[in-house]
Enzyme design. Structure first.
Site, PDB file in Angstrom:
ATOM      1  N   GLY A 251      57.740  83.408  11.238  1.00  0.00           N
ATOM      2  CA  GLY A 251      57.504  83.316  12.838  1.00  0.00           C
ATOM      3  C   GLY A 251      58.298  82.421  13.488  1.00  0.00           C
ATOM      4  O   GLY A 251      58.945  82.527  14.523  1.00  0.00           O
ATOM      5  N   SER A 252      58.277  81.158  12.712  1.00  0.00           N
ATOM      6  CA  SER A 252      59.038  79.781  13.320  1.00  0.00           C
ATOM      7  C   SER A 252      60.425  80.248  13.388  1.00  0.00           C
ATOM      8  O   SER A 252      60.914  79.810  14.534  1.00  0.00           O
ATOM      9  CB  SER A 252      58.692  78.513  12.637  1.00  0.00           C
TER      10      SER A 252
ATOM     11  N   ASN B  80      47.425  82.042  19.506  1.00  0.00           N
ATOM     12  CA  ASN B  80      47.059  81.685  18.140  1.00  0.00           C
ATOM     13  C   ASN B  80      45.527  81.120  18.389  1.00  0.00           C
ATOM     14  O   ASN B  80      44.990  80.897  16.998  1.00  0.00           O
ATOM     15  CB  ASN B  80      48.052  81.334  17.318  1.00  0.00           C
TER      16      ASN B  80
ATOM     17  N   HIS C   4      52.578  86.746   6.797  1.00  0.00           N
ATOM     18  CA  HIS C   4      51.397  85.987   6.459  1.00  0.00           C
ATOM     19  C   HIS C   4      50.330  85.986   7.360  1.00  0.00           C
ATOM     20  O   HIS C   4      49.182  85.650   7.102  1.00  0.00           O
ATOM     21  CB  HIS C   4      51.489  84.576   5.880  1.00  0.00           C
TER      22      HIS C   4
ATOM     23  N   THR D 183      70.732  84.577   0.664  1.00  0.00           N
ATOM     24  CA  THR D 183      70.297  85.893  -0.258  1.00  0.00           C
ATOM     25  C   THR D 183      68.755  86.309   0.159  1.00  0.00           C
ATOM     26  O   THR D 183      68.004  85.545   0.218  1.00  0.00           O
ATOM     27  CB  THR D 183      70.150  85.658  -1.648  1.00  0.00           C
TER      28      THR D 183
ATOM     29  N   CYS E 127      48.479  73.794  12.974  1.00  0.00           N
ATOM     30  CA  CYS E 127      49.830  72.699  13.276  1.00  0.00           C
ATOM     31  C   CYS E 127      49.287  71.543  14.029  1.00  0.00           C
ATOM     32  O   CYS E 127      50.051  70.307  13.720  1.00  0.00           O
ATOM     33  CB  CYS E 127      50.602  73.280  14.112  1.00  0.00           C
TER      34      CYS E 127
HETATM   35  C1  PLP Z   1      51.726  81.606  12.773  1.00  0.00           C
HETATM   36  C2  PLP Z   1      52.506  81.415  14.027  1.00  0.00           C
HETATM   37  C3  PLP Z   1      53.909  81.257  14.141  1.00  0.00           C
HETATM   38  C4  PLP Z   1      54.794  80.831  12.932  1.00  0.00           C
HETATM   39  O1  PLP Z   1      54.685  81.735  12.065  1.00  0.00           O
HETATM   40  P1  PLP Z   1      55.389  81.179  10.359  1.00  0.00           P
HETATM   41  O2  PLP Z   1      55.385  82.385   9.882  1.00  0.00           O
HETATM   42  O3  PLP Z   1      54.114  80.450  10.065  1.00  0.00           O
HETATM   43  O4  PLP Z   1      56.235  80.148  10.800  1.00  0.00           O
HETATM   44  C5  PLP Z   1      54.213  81.253  15.268  1.00  0.00           C
HETATM   45  N1  PLP Z   1      53.620  82.005  16.504  1.00  0.00           N
HETATM   46  C6  PLP Z   1      52.515  82.225  16.362  1.00  0.00           C
HETATM   47  C7  PLP Z   1      51.681  82.478  17.659  1.00  0.00           C
HETATM   48  C8  PLP Z   1      51.791  82.008  15.218  1.00  0.00           C
HETATM   49  O5  PLP Z   1      50.322  82.223  15.190  1.00  0.00           O
END
Ligand code: PLP
Length: 393
Positions: free
Chosen positions: A69-70, A150, A199, A235, A322
């Site tokens: 996500g990041s 989140n 995840h 890759t 975080c």
């Molecule tokens: C967990 C989360 C992310 C980051 O995702 P990662 O796969 O851990 O990098 C970004 N945005 C929200 C809203 C999240 O809950």
């Protein structure tokens, strides 16, 4: 153990683990190689792209696999900013309670000359579409509003915001990491870009995807080979991607029943925790993720609460994973107007699909006892009780 921190990460499903192992065995070739072993991996990769696209009503070529996500958030913002810069549009709109992957990227863009407007999310934790409209200027290049928060789980009016952006001709990105697999997500919602992470829906860590509407040019974060149509070098993690797709299809196919089950448990948990005096639910009671409960309790420290819950085998969080380790209260709770003292006493419980009533009742009992115990020797609580300080909640 009662695991109530599914907003931080989820356990991989058994089917996803199986896919991961099986794909490691048969699909470990390099998808960019020309011999048939590499082509087998390529086939798995492209089938995964089709499957992800089908889930959100996109075309396969609109899906880019990322490390999570990041990365997807960073690339979406950087891409929109680059488009804006080329047109002399250097204004970005987002919200005060985004994930740090968004907020910190915006900070970096500000240093590069962009101007950022962070919208108010109000006491209920929900953005108002007409306020998005009012904030859009001639030089606005992007609106980025998360699908569901989140920490407090509040669900945003994405469709309405999408409609506003489309009418104004402004790109719209949504961080849908918390929504994917848990809420219906479709390109019909009107976003141009969307981030997701495996995840958070029972897939593996380190895998995610970015949806980008065709015609919107992407900017690379990682330069190198021509993978992902030249937009994301490196890759591909074919086994991880295949496992993500297994998890995604699985959660989406059970979404309605999961949501019904979790909503019942969530409301039972909220009802139980409301019995604790001088506490309050954070965020709208209804427009929130099915498994999300977030409370503030006056006169206690969230960290002590978490440690004592851990002693009782309950995994919870004070907000986002975080911010743990930092002494600052959650920016999300401050954004909905909680004062520092109150924001420090926060507790996020995010239930998973395998939770049941007995677990919820055990959580309620434990939180009630631990809050009472901590207040027993809290100087802040003593002052509140003695009338030397005013109760806020
Ligand atoms: C967990 C989360 C992310 C980051 O995702 P990662 O796969 O851990 O990098 C970004 N945005 C929200 C809203 C999240 O809950």
């Amino acid at each position: 153990m009662i695991y109530a921190d599914n907003a931080a990460t989820t356990k991989m499903s058994e089917a996803a683990v199986r896919t991961l192992i099986e794909t490691q065995a048969v699909g470990w070739g390099n998808p960019s190689s020309l011999y048939s072993h590499g082509q087998k991996a390529k086939e798995i990769l492209e089938k995964a792209r089709e499957d992800v696209a089908a889930v959100i009503g996109a075309e396969p070529r609109e899906i880019y696999f990322t490390s999570g996500g990041s990365e997807a958030d960073n690339q979406a913002l950087r891409s929109a900013a680059a488009i804006g810069k080329r047109k002399g549009k250097m204004h970005i709109i987002s919200t005060a309670f985004e994930h740090h992957a968004i907020l910190h990227t915006l900070k970096a863009l500000e240093k590069e000359g962009f101007e950022v407007t962070l919208l108010d999310v109000h006491e209920n934790g929900i953005v108002v579409p007409s306020e998005v409209e009012a904030a859009i200027r001639e030089d606005t290049c992007l609106v980025s509003v998360m699908y569901a928060n989140n920490e407090i789980g509040t669900i945003q009016p994405i469709r309405e915001i999408g409609a506003v952006c489309r009418a104004k001709g402004v790109l719209f990105h949504t961080d849908a990491v918390q929504a994917m697999g848990h809420l219906p997500v479709s390109t019909e919602d009107g976003f141009d870009m969307l981030s997701a992470s495996a995840h958070k829906f029972h897939g593996p860590k380190g895998v995610g995807f970015l949806y980008v509407r065709k015609g919107v040019p992407l900017t690379n974060l990682i330069e190198g080979g021509a993978q992902e149509r030249g937009k994301r070098a490196g890759t591909e993690d074919v086994p991880g991607i295949a496992a993500m797709v297994t998890a995604l299809k699985e959660t989406v196919s059970h979404m309605e029943e999961n949501a019904a089950h979790l909503t019942k448990l969530r409301d039972r948990l909220i009802e139980g925790l409301r019995q604790i005096p001088h506490g309050a639910l954070n965020g709208d009671a209804e427009k929130r993720l099915p498994g999300n409960v977030n409370f503030c309790f006056e006169g206690i420290e969230g960290e002590s609460l978490l440690l004592l819950l851990d002693d009782r085998g309950i995994c919870a969080s004070s907000g986002s994973a975080c911010t743990s380790g930092s002494l600052d209260p959650s920016h999300v709770l401050l954004a909905i107007g909680r004062v520092h003292d109150v924001a420090h006493g926060s507790l996020r419980l995010s239930l998973g699909e395998d939770a049941d009533e007995a677990q919820v009742d055990e959580i309620i009992r434990s939180v009630r006892e631990v809050v009472e115990y901590l207040r027993g020797f809290s100087p802040v609580w003593r002052d509140l009780m003695a009338g030397k300080k005013e109760f806020i909640l």
